[in-house]
Write a protein that holds these residues in place. Sequence first.
Motif, PDB file in Angstrom:
ATOM      1  N   HIS A   5      15.792  21.262 -35.413  1.00  2.00           N
ATOM      2  CA  HIS A   5      15.510  19.980 -36.062  1.00  2.00           C
ATOM      3  C   HIS A   5      15.833  20.051 -37.545  1.00  2.00           C
ATOM      4  O   HIS A   5      15.820  19.045 -38.236  1.00  2.00           O
ATOM      5  CB  HIS A   5      14.031  19.633 -35.909  1.00  2.00           C
ATOM      6  CG  HIS A   5      13.674  19.161 -34.541  1.00  2.00           C
ATOM      7  ND1 HIS A   5      14.122  17.962 -34.042  1.00  2.00           N
ATOM      8  CD2 HIS A   5      12.932  19.718 -33.552  1.00  2.00           C
ATOM      9  CE1 HIS A   5      13.662  17.799 -32.811  1.00  2.00           C
ATOM     10  NE2 HIS A   5      12.941  18.865 -32.492  1.00  2.00           N
TER      11      HIS A   5
ATOM     12  N   GLY B  81      12.479  14.732 -27.446  1.00  2.00           N
ATOM     13  CA  GLY B  81      12.615  14.133 -26.111  1.00  2.00           C
ATOM     14  C   GLY B  81      14.028  13.699 -25.766  1.00  2.00           C
ATOM     15  O   GLY B  81      14.251  13.066 -24.736  1.00  2.00           O
ATOM     16  N   SER B  82      14.997  14.064 -26.590  1.00  2.00           N
ATOM     17  CA  SER B  82      16.352  13.577 -26.322  1.00  2.00           C
ATOM     18  C   SER B  82      17.057  14.409 -25.245  1.00  2.00           C
ATOM     19  O   SER B  82      18.080  13.993 -24.723  1.00  2.00           O
ATOM     20  CB  SER B  82      17.173  13.573 -27.612  1.00  2.00           C
ATOM     21  OG  SER B  82      17.214  14.877 -28.156  1.00  2.00           O
ATOM     22  N   GLY B  83      16.511  15.571 -24.932  1.00  2.00           N
ATOM     23  CA  GLY B  83      17.100  16.348 -23.837  1.00  2.00           C
ATOM     24  C   GLY B  83      17.660  17.694 -24.252  1.00  2.00           C
ATOM     25  O   GLY B  83      18.325  18.367 -23.467  1.00  2.00           O
ATOM     26  N   LYS B  84      17.382  18.132 -25.463  1.00  2.00           N
ATOM     27  CA  LYS B  84      17.946  19.393 -25.960  1.00  2.00           C
ATOM     28  C   LYS B  84      17.458  20.588 -25.131  1.00  2.00           C
ATOM     29  O   LYS B  84      18.259  21.427 -24.694  1.00  2.00           O
ATOM     30  CB  LYS B  84      17.586  19.588 -27.449  1.00  2.00           C
ATOM     31  CG  LYS B  84      18.021  18.439 -28.345  1.00  2.00           C
ATOM     32  CD  LYS B  84      17.659  18.646 -29.798  1.00  2.00           C
ATOM     33  CE  LYS B  84      16.169  18.759 -30.065  1.00  2.00           C
ATOM     34  NZ  LYS B  84      15.411  17.514 -29.776  1.00  2.00           N
ATOM     35  N   SER B  85      16.158  20.655 -24.936  1.00  2.00           N
ATOM     36  CA  SER B  85      15.626  21.776 -24.154  1.00  2.00           C
ATOM     37  C   SER B  85      16.049  21.672 -22.696  1.00  2.00           C
ATOM     38  O   SER B  85      16.212  22.690 -22.013  1.00  2.00           O
ATOM     39  CB  SER B  85      14.100  21.823 -24.230  1.00  2.00           C
ATOM     40  OG  SER B  85      13.704  22.124 -25.548  1.00  2.00           O
ATOM     41  N   THR B  86      16.200  20.448 -22.231  1.00  2.00           N
ATOM     42  CA  THR B  86      16.674  20.271 -20.858  1.00  2.00           C
ATOM     43  C   THR B  86      18.065  20.881 -20.715  1.00  2.00           C
ATOM     44  O   THR B  86      18.333  21.626 -19.768  1.00  2.00           O
ATOM     45  CB  THR B  86      16.696  18.775 -20.501  1.00  2.00           C
ATOM     46  OG1 THR B  86      15.397  18.230 -20.737  1.00  2.00           O
ATOM     47  CG2 THR B  86      17.093  18.563 -19.043  1.00  2.00           C
TER      48      THR B  86
ATOM     49  N   VAL C 155      14.759  15.177 -13.985  1.00  3.38           N
ATOM     50  CA  VAL C 155      13.515  15.857 -13.639  1.00  3.38           C
ATOM     51  C   VAL C 155      12.673  14.850 -12.883  1.00  3.38           C
ATOM     52  O   VAL C 155      12.410  13.756 -13.387  1.00  3.38           O
ATOM     53  CB  VAL C 155      12.736  16.289 -14.903  1.00  3.38           C
ATOM     54  CG1 VAL C 155      11.452  17.008 -14.493  1.00  3.38           C
ATOM     55  CG2 VAL C 155      13.577  17.170 -15.773  1.00  3.38           C
TER      56      VAL C 155
ATOM     57  N   GLN D 224      12.026  27.734 -26.358  1.00  6.45           N
ATOM     58  CA  GLN D 224      11.266  26.971 -27.354  1.00  6.45           C
ATOM     59  C   GLN D 224       9.784  27.335 -27.245  1.00  6.45           C
ATOM     60  O   GLN D 224       9.108  27.482 -28.252  1.00  6.45           O
ATOM     61  CB  GLN D 224      11.459  25.464 -27.120  1.00  6.45           C
ATOM     62  CG  GLN D 224      10.699  24.606 -28.124  1.00  6.45           C
ATOM     63  CD  GLN D 224      10.983  23.107 -27.962  1.00  6.45           C
ATOM     64  OE1 GLN D 224      11.684  22.683 -27.044  1.00  6.45           O
ATOM     65  NE2 GLN D 224      10.446  22.320 -28.869  1.00  6.45           N
TER      66      GLN D 224
ATOM     67  N   PRO E 295      16.606  13.798 -31.771  1.00  2.00           N
ATOM     68  CA  PRO E 295      15.177  13.479 -31.808  1.00  2.00           C
ATOM     69  C   PRO E 295      14.390  14.141 -30.675  1.00  2.00           C
ATOM     70  O   PRO E 295      14.969  14.598 -29.693  1.00  2.00           O
ATOM     71  CB  PRO E 295      15.151  11.952 -31.661  1.00  2.00           C
ATOM     72  CG  PRO E 295      16.499  11.551 -31.184  1.00  2.00           C
ATOM     73  CD  PRO E 295      17.446  12.630 -31.580  1.00  2.00           C
TER      74      PRO E 295
END
Lengths: 252, 452
Positions: free
Chosen positions: A203, A37-42, A11, A85, A35
């Motif tokens: 989570h 910010g690890s990129g799951k939603s990305t 991004v 999300q 955790p």
Amino acid sequence: MLEIINLHASVGGNEILRGIDLKVNAGEVHAIMGPNGSGKSTLAGVLAGRESYQVTEGKIIYNGHDLLEMAPEARAREGIFLAFQYPVEIPGVSNTYFLKAGLNAIRKHKGLEELDAIEFLKLVKEKAKLVEMDETLLSRPVNQGFSGGEKKRNEIFQMAVLEPKLAILDETDSGLDIDALRTVADGVNKLRRPDNSTIVVTHYQRLLNYIVPDYVHVLVDGRIVKSGRKQLALELEDKGYDWLRDESVVNA
Amino acid sequence: MRKENDALMAQQMNVRNEWYLSSFERFEKSLNGEAKMSVHTMRRAAIAKFAEIGFPTTHDEEWKYTDVTPIARMHFKPILEYKSAGLTAEDIERFTFGIPNLAVIVNGHFSKELSRLSDLPKGVRTGSLAEALRNDTGIIENHLAHHARYEENGFLALSTAFLRDGAFVHIPEKIVLEEPIHLLFISTNPGEPFVSHPRNLIIAGKSSQAAILETYVSLTSNKYFTNAVSEIVVGENAVLEHDKLQVESEQAFHVSTIHIHQERNSNFVQHAITMGGLLTRNNITAVLSGEGIESTVNGLYLGTGTQHIDNHTVIDHAQPHCNSHELYKGILSGKSRGVFNGKIFVRKDAQKTDAKQTNKNLVLSDEASIDTKPQLEIFANDVKCTHGATIGQLDEEAIFYLRSRGIDLGKARDILIFAFASDVVDRLNIEPLRDHLHAMIHDRLETEREQK
Ligand SMILES: Nc1ncnc2c1ncn2[C@@H]1O[C@H](COP(=O)(O)OP(=O)(O)OP(=O)(O)O)[C@@H](O)[C@H]1O
Ligand SMILES: [Mg+2]
């Protein structure tokens, strides 16, 4: 069903996904944990076709299609569904109006008759009942003024109406109270079919008590650093992510 | 150099003005006996005023963003009298929106044969202004040209100079109209470029209730100019909705002045919808000249191609304890250009004023633009005034959300544009108009999408 090969995505020049490999077969449920910010939603966004991400390397094959070549709507029509999300509020557009447009586009693509207003209403009422969604939310503008939990439930309701082949649930459990969590999970389970797959981003191990995963993957810093069976989720609940972070550094 | 330019401009302007001055002479001759009526003194004063001030220029603060040269340099022929132009009820059916009470004005002149006014309750007058000039001298003398004053600008001066016909509506005291009255203005084809000056006077008596729609349409693809003026008087305790729909052709120039005079405890609601015209300028002024007034002035403008749409509104709070609400929304695509200027005056005596103004714009292409300017001039100290203007694009997140449910990009955009417009359209109380507008906007979006 889905095969992700060495996926890299950024991004605005920042690399977020740094080589993801994942295979999901028909009928499977995969959980992705990791955790903030690890990129799951990305990852979820790349699968659904969010255009703000640039895929710099890798491939995604979905039911024989080169997924990255497909527009978001084409993916939806081929059966991909993302439960956001953060569901978007759309003032002035009624929940059922937009969903009818979506469903009919998908049906048309499948070569099915479009539903008329009456048939659609019947379907919608049935599905609202399935996920125990308040019917007054149907005619309100999409997500506008919905509570956090109502928004999440609305996502699952849409999923129930659209009947996707591959559902990606991005933290659908957060914001739900315990009873709501159970109904939503029940809804998801009722919609499961041997030819459908689900990716659950969460989570909390709690959700996985209801939606039991076949596999659990841990995403740290844009890579899957560990995969396992559902016990892995329990282990994570116990130990957190730090031990895996160290492992990922070692691996790198 | 500068001086020379100015001299040249002045000369050009004189030539332009000449055209209207000689038109006026012909008009005067055509009047025969009517030139003896007292209104003619006013016509003459107005043409003299026009000779003096001419058309506004962009040096004029009020006309800074709207260059009317394309209107000024054309030799539009005035249409001096009514001709049915062979129109039948069938030809105009699609513009009537199924509203039962219909007054039709063709090229500025009232058409008795095309109008349907027999169902109006007793005492309610709707018809030709020309006739009212002869028969309703009391009302005419009290109101005509008292609210919209010809000294204000060249367009009003021309309207007054060429004043002859248009719509006249009088709703007597305490009458409650169940069905709206539709004033339908049709421009049709006399071949050469022409101008019509429909002049309307609408009087809602004390404690009356009514809804009136003005619709402007074209049945010609020729260039023409509509210079419309409506004066509206909302009597004490009266409740009036006045909507205006402008869907003229893309060859039309449309300048419209609407002047609303509200008396105490009256409630006025307006929606001015502009979809047509090559160049449109709306001047809307509401004067709140009594206590306890509610005034709602809303608008929607949809520009595409090379359309230019300018809305100038003035809400004049002259008395205490009045509320005004204003929402103007614009959607600009192609190379279209929008202008919004919203003035709110709160006079020294207008304590406890509550005035709210919002202007929201969707600019859908790089070449489209909007100039928006709120202007608050407050001379009282105990007042509440808010204003806000936004210029934006479609929400990308919302587009993605819709697409992720299977809706294609074009349709997703249309859904959002439609919702943006519906925010104004849904406020209309004239139901058949609301439905037609939804359909029209829907069609327009579809056509534009197909053209891409
Ligand atoms: N549009 C964007 N612009 C800038 N940075 C972004 C953008 N989208 C995501 N990121 C960054 O990418 C990283 C991964 O974000 P992502 O939303 O995928 O995390 P996540 O694993 O879903 O986190 P969470 O558990 O908090 O939901 C974060 O550091 C985030 O700030
Ligand atoms: Mg996330």
